[in-house]
Design a protein around this motif. Structure first.
Motif, PDB file in Angstrom:
ATOM      1  N   ALA A 199       0.870  -1.273  -0.180  1.00  0.00           N
ATOM      2  CA  ALA A 199      -0.112   0.024   0.079  1.00  0.00           C
ATOM      3  C   ALA A 199       0.876   1.299  -0.117  1.00  0.00           C
ATOM      4  CB  ALA A 199      -0.973   0.136   1.238  1.00  0.00           C
ATOM      5  N   VAL A 200       1.825   1.262   0.705  1.00  0.00           N
ATOM      6  CA  VAL A 200       2.855   2.229   0.836  1.00  0.00           C
ATOM      7  C   VAL A 200       3.503   2.503  -0.612  1.00  0.00           C
ATOM      8  CG1 VAL A 200       5.097   3.244   1.730  1.00  0.00           C
ATOM      9  CG2 VAL A 200       3.176   2.317   3.196  1.00  0.00           C
ATOM     10  N   GLU A 201       3.860   1.456  -1.114  1.00  0.00           N
ATOM     11  CA  GLU A 201       4.779   1.392  -2.473  1.00  0.00           C
ATOM     12  C   GLU A 201       3.769   2.057  -3.651  1.00  0.00           C
ATOM     13  OE1 GLU A 201       7.936  -2.232  -1.737  1.00  0.00           O
ATOM     14  OE2 GLU A 201       6.164  -2.526  -2.785  1.00  0.00           O
ATOM     15  N   LYS A 202       2.406   1.734  -3.544  1.00  0.00           N
ATOM     16  CA  LYS A 202       1.490   1.985  -4.602  1.00  0.00           C
ATOM     17  C   LYS A 202       0.892   3.196  -4.164  1.00  0.00           C
ATOM     18  CE  LYS A 202       2.079  -1.427  -7.597  1.00  0.00           C
ATOM     19  NZ  LYS A 202       2.210  -1.156  -9.052  1.00  0.00           N
ATOM     20  N   LYS A 203       1.159   3.941  -2.971  1.00  0.00           N
ATOM     21  CA  LYS A 203       0.738   5.057  -2.684  1.00  0.00           C
ATOM     22  C   LYS A 203      -0.977   4.892  -2.498  1.00  0.00           C
ATOM     23  CE  LYS A 203       4.410   7.911  -4.549  1.00  0.00           C
ATOM     24  NZ  LYS A 203       5.015   7.900  -3.419  1.00  0.00           N
ATOM     25  N   VAL A 204      -1.370   3.823  -1.970  1.00  0.00           N
ATOM     26  CA  VAL A 204      -2.749   3.522  -1.757  1.00  0.00           C
ATOM     27  C   VAL A 204      -3.133   4.241  -0.297  1.00  0.00           C
ATOM     28  CG1 VAL A 204      -4.503   1.967  -1.045  1.00  0.00           C
ATOM     29  CG2 VAL A 204      -2.883   1.445  -3.060  1.00  0.00           C
ATOM     30  N   PRO A 205      -4.107   5.281  -0.296  1.00  0.00           N
ATOM     31  CA  PRO A 205      -4.390   5.893   1.159  1.00  0.00           C
ATOM     32  C   PRO A 205      -5.026   4.837   1.806  1.00  0.00           C
ATOM     33  CG  PRO A 205      -5.921   6.638  -0.914  1.00  0.00           C
ATOM     34  CD  PRO A 205      -4.857   5.521  -1.343  1.00  0.00           C
ATOM     35  N   PHE A 206      -4.701   5.024   3.073  1.00  0.00           N
ATOM     36  CA  PHE A 206      -5.604   4.048   4.159  1.00  0.00           C
ATOM     37  C   PHE A 206      -5.665   4.636   5.215  1.00  0.00           C
ATOM     38  CE2 PHE A 206      -0.740   3.394   4.479  1.00  0.00           C
ATOM     39  CZ  PHE A 206      -0.588   3.527   6.165  1.00  0.00           C
ATOM     40  N   VAL A 207      -6.688   4.499   6.126  1.00  0.00           N
ATOM     41  CA  VAL A 207      -7.104   4.898   7.295  1.00  0.00           C
ATOM     42  C   VAL A 207      -7.467   3.749   8.415  1.00  0.00           C
ATOM     43  CG1 VAL A 207      -8.875   6.155   8.605  1.00  0.00           C
ATOM     44  CG2 VAL A 207      -8.516   6.696   6.362  1.00  0.00           C
ATOM     45  N   LEU A 208      -6.847   3.902   9.216  1.00  0.00           N
ATOM     46  CA  LEU A 208      -6.567   2.910  10.645  1.00  0.00           C
ATOM     47  C   LEU A 208      -7.285   3.772  11.625  1.00  0.00           C
ATOM     48  CD1 LEU A 208      -3.001   1.634  10.404  1.00  0.00           C
ATOM     49  CD2 LEU A 208      -4.821   0.843   9.259  1.00  0.00           C
TER      50      LEU A 208
END
Length: 367
Positions: free
Chosen positions: A248-257
């Motif tokens: 996710a970091v590498e593909k710049k996928v935004p995430f919310v935890l």
């Protein structure tokens, strides 16, 4: 078979109940966070407000259980109660068929023969239901959405408890089927634990064998991430070498935890304030055209409440929002079905098997 979005059939505003409907009324907010009496509460469906004699305006971004604010430029915004400020003008009226200049429209995506509708409305799924056609339709949908939509995945930690499922989820991110990720502390923690210790909640991630002092592994992982400062830093420094969060970091996928009262640690990125977490989640959900919720009842229900049944693109075209719930429990599926969504589908199965199956299914379409 190539996926095609269903056509949207707009209301006939020449019908008497709409043609003769009054102009929608708005009343001023006096106290922060408090709507006027008789406020209109939004639903998941397309809603139109009559702003002039020949102007029915569609809410372009909606969310259930909110209110409609008319801004100074005459545009409409759906807003949570807690975000209301003095001076805001809020739509009032409790009828939904035009009597108050408000029309809630539930038939925009209906087709004459329901059997021809790819994503039929299903409310009575059980563990004994067959899902072969649902999988095939889902592969086509995800293949379409990869380039044309915005796919939000809402994941529980069970997804990364299995080596094959974890790798399959990584592949889905890598191939562009994941545009945003919503989860809690546990999903990220156990994925990162898999990279650091090859375990999930202390069990070897493939064999499921218990390892010595394995119950410390998730806490050690959190501590290591907190020491370097963030998940992104952990990836940059080589502490995290594989897994879902790394991809996710590498593909710049935004995430919310989103934080929970029972969290361990938590990880640095976890949003502790529940309303900040909700705002961050909604910023991604409002873009969603397909939403996949897997093995996390509370996050599933929360996300479902934020998601309308439709989206309006930049060209003004209206399309459905597809919402899938995958769980072994019928409870979560029933909760979503009871929303009245035209596009909520449930697949009752082990989510680890589901993720592996979906990754294989979409891979076949790419060949």
């Amino acid at each position: 078979m190539n996926f095609k979005l269903p056509d949207f059939y707009p209301p006939d505003f020449n019908k008497a109940n709409l043609k003769n409907a009054p102009i929608a009324r708005f009343e001023e907010v006096i106290k922060p966070g408090v709507a006027p009496d008789n406020f209109h509460a939004t639903s998941i469906f397309p809603e139109y407000l009559k702003l002039a004699s020949d102007n029915w305006t569609l809410l372009t971004e909606s969310r259930m259980d909110c209110v409609v604010v008319k801004k100074s430029d005459n545009t409409l915004e759906v807003r949570e109660f807690r975000s209301l400020m003095p001076g805001d003008m809020v739509a009032v009226g409790r009828t939904e068929r035009g009597e108050d200049g408000i029309f809630v429209y539930t038939e925009g995506f209906k087709v004459p023969d329901e059997s021809e509708e790819l994503f039929a409305f299903r409310t009575q799924v059980t563990r004994e239901s067959s899902f072969s056609i649902d999988y095939d339709q889902l592969y086509q949908l995800l293949d379409y959405e990869r380039k044309n939509g915005f796919v939000v995945w809402v994941l529980g930690p069970a997804v990364v408890f299995d080596a094959d499922a974890r790798e399959a989820m990584v592949d889905l991110v890598d191939k562009g089927y994941v545009h945003a990720l919503l989860a809690g502390n546990a999903l990220a923690t156990h994925d990162l634990e898999g990279s650091v210790f090859s375990t999930a909640l202390g069990l070897e991630i493939y064999s499921k064998k218990s390892v010595h002092l394995g119950h410390y592994h998730h806490l050690e992982t959190i501590n290591k991430i907190r020491r370097v400062g963030s998940i992104e830093k952990a990836v940059e420094t080589g502490l995290i070498t594989d897994g879902l969060m790394k991809k996710a970091v590498e593909k710049k996928v935004p995430f919310v935890l989103a934080g929970s009262i029972r969290d361990d640690g938590p990880l640095p990125e976890v949003v502790a304030d529940v309303y900040q977490a909700q705002d961050k989640m909604r910023s991604l959900v409002r873009k969603g055209t397909t939403i996949m919720t897997l093995a996390t009842q509370l996050h599933t229900i929360a996300t479902g409440n934020m998601a309308p049944s439709y989206q309006v693109d930049k060209k003004g075209q209206v399309r459905p929002v597809y919402l899938y719930n995958v769980d072994m429990s019928e409870f979560a599926a029933s909760k979503l079905a009871n929303r009245g969504s035209l596009s909520a589908s449930a697949i009752l199965t082990n989510v680890q098997d589901f993720v592996v199956t979906v990754a294989r299914g979409v891979a076949k379409l790419r060949k």
